[in-house]
Design an enzyme around this catalytic site. Sequence first.
Site, short mmCIF file in Angstrom:
data_model
loop_
_atom_site.label_atom_id
_atom_site.label_comp_id
_atom_site.label_asym_id
_atom_site.label_seq_id
_atom_site.Cartn_x
_atom_site.Cartn_y
_atom_site.Cartn_z
N SER A 50 -10.80 2.64 -4.45
CA SER A 50 -9.99 3.79 -4.80
C SER A 50 -8.72 3.42 -5.56
CB SER A 50 -9.63 4.58 -3.54
OG SER A 50 -10.79 5.02 -2.87
N HIS A 98 -3.93 4.39 -3.14
CA HIS A 98 -4.08 5.38 -4.20
C HIS A 98 -2.84 5.44 -5.09
CE1 HIS A 98 -7.49 7.89 -2.14
NE2 HIS A 98 -7.75 6.60 -2.19
#
Length: 296
Positions: free
Chosen positions: A200, A247
Amino acid sequence: MDDQAAGSSQDAHSVPKCYRHPDRETGIRCTRCERPICPECMVNASVGFHCPECVRSGSGTGHAPTATMPRTIAGGSIASDPRLLTKILIGINLAVFIAVQVHESLLNDIVLLGAWPPAPFTPTQGVADGEWYRLVTSMFTHQEIWHIAFNMLSLWWLGGPLEAALGRARYLALYFVSGLAGSALAYLLAPPNTATLGASGAIFGLFGATAVLMRRLNYDMRPIIALLAINLIFTFSPGFNISWQAHIGGLVAGVVVGYAMVHAPRERRALIQYGTCALVLGVVVLMTLLRTAQLS
């Protein structure tokens, strides 16, 4: 009614579209063959712009074809398979996923782990104990089928166009720098006994770079902004057990590196592009050293 101009395949009353990207309108034509080309495809010439095919042929230039090879908007070489590295990255992720399913104990050795066991016991595992490789291996590690499915779909959707726009070397640098930045921020801010895994961080880096590229090409940014906003909502929503640190770290690194890739001046392009990557990697190393000093 006047006849259509010779050599043109566009309707006389329509806006010409790039012959290599039919979905992109353009007002630029190759000065040799007069085919419409978008900013990504056009190659600067002594007079006007040329399309990649005319440059590759080298006819009429007085130079060898390799002397004026077509380049991407970031200065990379145009490859015959613009998704090759994206396919390889997906293949590596899938291979690690299968290995984890076959030997689940492998997971303990490759996830991102700050220090284990927690204080006051002496760590025997984790980045703080010298296992820096976890910053990289965790980028390719997934345990749940939904997790790898979502990440690989995102990688295919975002990675292919970025690889074509940046060129392979710059795309690979963007991917790894973003992924490492996500891993480093997760290591710095998350509890040391928290296991983090997934691509991610790198994916969010691709999100950031895609937004920068679309802005550079004056494309409609609403789709990418909406998709990014939805992903950020999920990132910070309680109950999803998502590493927001990875993230955000990947997103910030992707924006910074992506901006350097597509806005660097031509005369110092490579220096600025790879210099920015080195600068971000320096920040990654600094964060890792600071966290390791805290946990040691």
